[in-house]
Scaffold this active site. Sequence first.
Site, PDB file in Angstrom:
ATOM      1  N   SER A  50      16.285   7.640  41.164  1.00  0.00           N
ATOM      2  CA  SER A  50      15.446   7.128  42.246  1.00  0.00           C
ATOM      3  C   SER A  50      15.221   5.631  42.089  1.00  0.00           C
ATOM      4  CB  SER A  50      14.081   7.814  42.237  1.00  0.00           C
ATOM      5  OG  SER A  50      14.194   9.107  42.720  1.00  0.00           O
ATOM      6  N   HIS A  70      17.707   4.324  48.069  1.00  0.00           N
ATOM      7  CA  HIS A  70      18.816   4.542  49.001  1.00  0.00           C
ATOM      8  C   HIS A  70      19.712   5.677  48.506  1.00  0.00           C
ATOM      9  CE1 HIS A  70      21.525   2.980  52.112  1.00  0.00           C
ATOM     10  NE2 HIS A  70      22.492   3.370  51.290  1.00  0.00           N
ATOM     11  N   HIS A  92      18.477  16.637  44.864  1.00  0.00           N
ATOM     12  CA  HIS A  92      17.445  17.203  43.987  1.00  0.00           C
ATOM     13  C   HIS A  92      17.274  18.684  44.310  1.00  0.00           C
ATOM     14  CE1 HIS A  92      16.422  12.876  43.934  1.00  0.00           C
ATOM     15  NE2 HIS A  92      16.182  13.132  42.662  1.00  0.00           N
ATOM     16  N   TYR A  94      14.757  20.564  44.416  1.00  0.00           N
ATOM     17  CA  TYR A  94      13.633  20.907  45.308  1.00  0.00           C
ATOM     18  C   TYR A  94      13.971  20.655  46.773  1.00  0.00           C
ATOM     19  CZ  TYR A  94      12.737  15.865  44.851  1.00  0.00           C
ATOM     20  OH  TYR A  94      12.875  14.495  44.819  1.00  0.00           O
ATOM     21  N   GLU A  95      15.019  19.880  47.047  1.00  0.00           N
ATOM     22  CA  GLU A  95      15.426  19.649  48.438  1.00  0.00           C
ATOM     23  C   GLU A  95      16.329  20.761  48.948  1.00  0.00           C
ATOM     24  OE1 GLU A  95      16.769  15.332  49.242  1.00  0.00           O
ATOM     25  OE2 GLU A  95      17.100  15.665  47.099  1.00  0.00           O
ATOM     26  N   ALA A 123      14.420   8.315  37.193  1.00  0.00           N
ATOM     27  CA  ALA A 123      13.062   7.783  37.051  1.00  0.00           C
ATOM     28  C   ALA A 123      12.223   8.893  36.433  1.00  0.00           C
ATOM     29  CB  ALA A 123      12.515   7.410  38.425  1.00  0.00           C
ATOM     30  N   MET A 224      12.631  15.354  37.494  1.00  0.00           N
ATOM     31  CA  MET A 224      12.980  16.483  38.370  1.00  0.00           C
ATOM     32  C   MET A 224      14.487  16.554  38.610  1.00  0.00           C
ATOM     33  SD  MET A 224      10.051  16.011  41.269  1.00  0.00           S
ATOM     34  CE  MET A 224       8.428  15.368  40.858  1.00  0.00           C
ATOM     35  N   SER A 225      15.259  16.026  37.677  1.00  0.00           N
ATOM     36  CA  SER A 225      16.708  15.978  37.953  1.00  0.00           C
ATOM     37  C   SER A 225      17.492  16.034  36.647  1.00  0.00           C
ATOM     38  CB  SER A 225      17.053  14.691  38.716  1.00  0.00           C
ATOM     39  OG  SER A 225      16.887  13.569  37.872  1.00  0.00           O
ATOM     40  N   ASN A 248       6.099   5.606  35.359  1.00  0.00           N
ATOM     41  CA  ASN A 248       4.644   5.859  35.350  1.00  0.00           C
ATOM     42  C   ASN A 248       4.309   6.536  34.025  1.00  0.00           C
ATOM     43  OD1 ASN A 248       6.207   8.063  36.848  1.00  0.00           O
ATOM     44  ND2 ASN A 248       4.356   9.150  36.264  1.00  0.00           N
ATOM     45  N   HIS A 262       5.447   8.838  44.846  1.00  0.00           N
ATOM     46  CA  HIS A 262       6.857   8.442  44.838  1.00  0.00           C
ATOM     47  C   HIS A 262       6.991   6.947  45.163  1.00  0.00           C
ATOM     48  CE1 HIS A 262      11.100   8.979  44.741  1.00  0.00           C
ATOM     49  NE2 HIS A 262      11.254   8.619  46.000  1.00  0.00           N
TER      50      HIS A 262
HETATM   51  O1  LIG Z   1      16.453  11.153  41.009  1.00  0.00           O
HETATM   52  P1  LIG Z   1      15.325  10.948  40.054  1.00  0.00           P
HETATM   53  O2  LIG Z   1      15.266  11.976  38.983  1.00  0.00           O
HETATM   54  O3  LIG Z   1      15.291   9.550  39.504  1.00  0.00           O
HETATM   55  O4  LIG Z   1      13.986  11.118  40.931  1.00  0.00           O
HETATM   56  C1  LIG Z   1      12.670  11.184  40.392  1.00  0.00           C
HETATM   57  C2  LIG Z   1      12.249  12.634  40.316  1.00  0.00           C
HETATM   58  C3  LIG Z   1      11.814  12.915  41.739  1.00  0.00           C
HETATM   59  O5  LIG Z   1      12.894  13.242  42.572  1.00  0.00           O
HETATM   60  C4  LIG Z   1      11.230  11.641  42.182  1.00  0.00           C
HETATM   61  C5  LIG Z   1       9.763  11.663  41.982  1.00  0.00           C
HETATM   62  O6  LIG Z   1       9.170  10.434  42.330  1.00  0.00           O
HETATM   63  O7  LIG Z   1      11.800  10.621  41.335  1.00  0.00           O
HETATM   64  N1  LIG Z   2       8.365  15.331  37.274  1.00  0.00           N
HETATM   65  C1  LIG Z   2       8.160  14.023  37.305  1.00  0.00           C
HETATM   66  N2  LIG Z   2       9.098  13.254  37.841  1.00  0.00           N
HETATM   67  C2  LIG Z   2       8.880  11.937  37.849  1.00  0.00           C
HETATM   68  N3  LIG Z   2       9.664  10.954  38.296  1.00  0.00           N
HETATM   69  C3  LIG Z   2       9.030   9.795  38.076  1.00  0.00           C
HETATM   70  N4  LIG Z   2       7.827  10.018  37.502  1.00  0.00           N
HETATM   71  C4  LIG Z   2       7.723  11.356  37.343  1.00  0.00           C
HETATM   72  C5  LIG Z   2       6.723  12.202  36.778  1.00  0.00           C
HETATM   73  O1  LIG Z   2       5.662  11.772  36.306  1.00  0.00           O
HETATM   74  N5  LIG Z   2       7.020  13.528  36.786  1.00  0.00           N
END
Ligand SMILES: O=P(O)(O)O[C@@H]1C[C@H](O)[C@@H](CO)O1
Ligand SMILES: Nc1nc2[nH]cnc2c(=O)[nH]1
Length: 290
Positions: A50, A70, A92, A94-95, A123, A224-225, A248, A262
């Site tokens: 992300s 993007h 992702h 969840y999508e 991220a 989440m990935s 964060n 996000h």
């Molecule tokens: O694709 P990533 O894993 O960088 O995305 C992170 C996890 C969630 O999809 C999103 C949460 O803000 O960012």
């Molecule tokens: N699950 C999860 N995904 C993130 N992506 C960016 N920050 C976070 C977080 O605090 N938790």
Amino acid sequence: MSVIINNNEAQPARAQIDPRSYEDLLIIAATIREIAGDRAQADIGIICGSGLGGLGNLIPGFPPLHVPGHKGIMLFGRIAGHRVVCLQGRFHPYEYNMNLALCALPVRVIHQFGVRTLLVSNAAGGINPNFQYGDLMLIKDHIFLPGLAGMSPLVGINDDRFGARFVSVHDSYDRSFRKLALDVATNQGIRVFEGIYVMCGGPQYESPAEVSLFKTVGADALGMSTCHEVTVARQCGIKVLGMSLITNIANLDADNSVEVSHEEVLQAASENGARAAQFVKGILEKLPLA
Ligand SMILES: O=P(O)(O)O[C@@H]1C[C@H](O)[C@@H](CO)O1
Ligand SMILES: Nc1nc2[nH]cnc2c(=O)[nH]1
């Protein structure tokens, strides 16, 4: 010459793709070859997390990206002499109703183009108390929660052409790549740690009690990935270097009012993305050519 394939313009009939069908995989690869021709070849794949799509800007000849987060673009080109394919964005789970095989399909696709090394980024929220906003964490190992709960991308009847039925993930994140990356970090004078990444299902962020649970089991960052992609990469025999940008600091105390959004994640990624891209470039410069 580099080439861009924009998934936002030419939408494939996603619902009709069977991500467990090897024949469908060949059709997808052939469709991309129709667009990109001989340029659809690469030794190294890069998946941008992300807000980290700017990693694709390392490929010469492309206009800079202006939109953090993007998604939907596949770039073929060269970085530091390597033939590279860069996925700017990912699917992702969840999508896509936790269809992890579908979400990991791009890894099988780039394997068809020759990829044997994968640099995967994300991220993530930091749990390790030593982590600061903007730090980079090399993923040393992972806790793949959906996979442990039976949602592995490898669930279902296995076509052996994808790889082994039972995949060993004891060494998912290649040790020699991590060592090389740590050396690059030292040379660049940037904060880079090694740690354990937990993949949660999302899309909700974790409650303080959940963050505490993961801290107790030794996790360093939450996202989440990534784990489904790495699992498929290992099944294909692709070597992996994984990294998280700490966007964060995860909150451990329910009495502490810390909201995660996000927007904040994307903001953090855009503020720190250039350093992450320089780090990736430094790594590619040190990696031997295929
Ligand atoms: O694709 P990533 O894993 O960088 O995305 C992170 C996890 C969630 O999809 C999103 C949460 O803000 O960012
Ligand atoms: N699950 C999860 N995904 C993130 N992506 C960016 N920050 C976070 C977080 O605090 N938790």
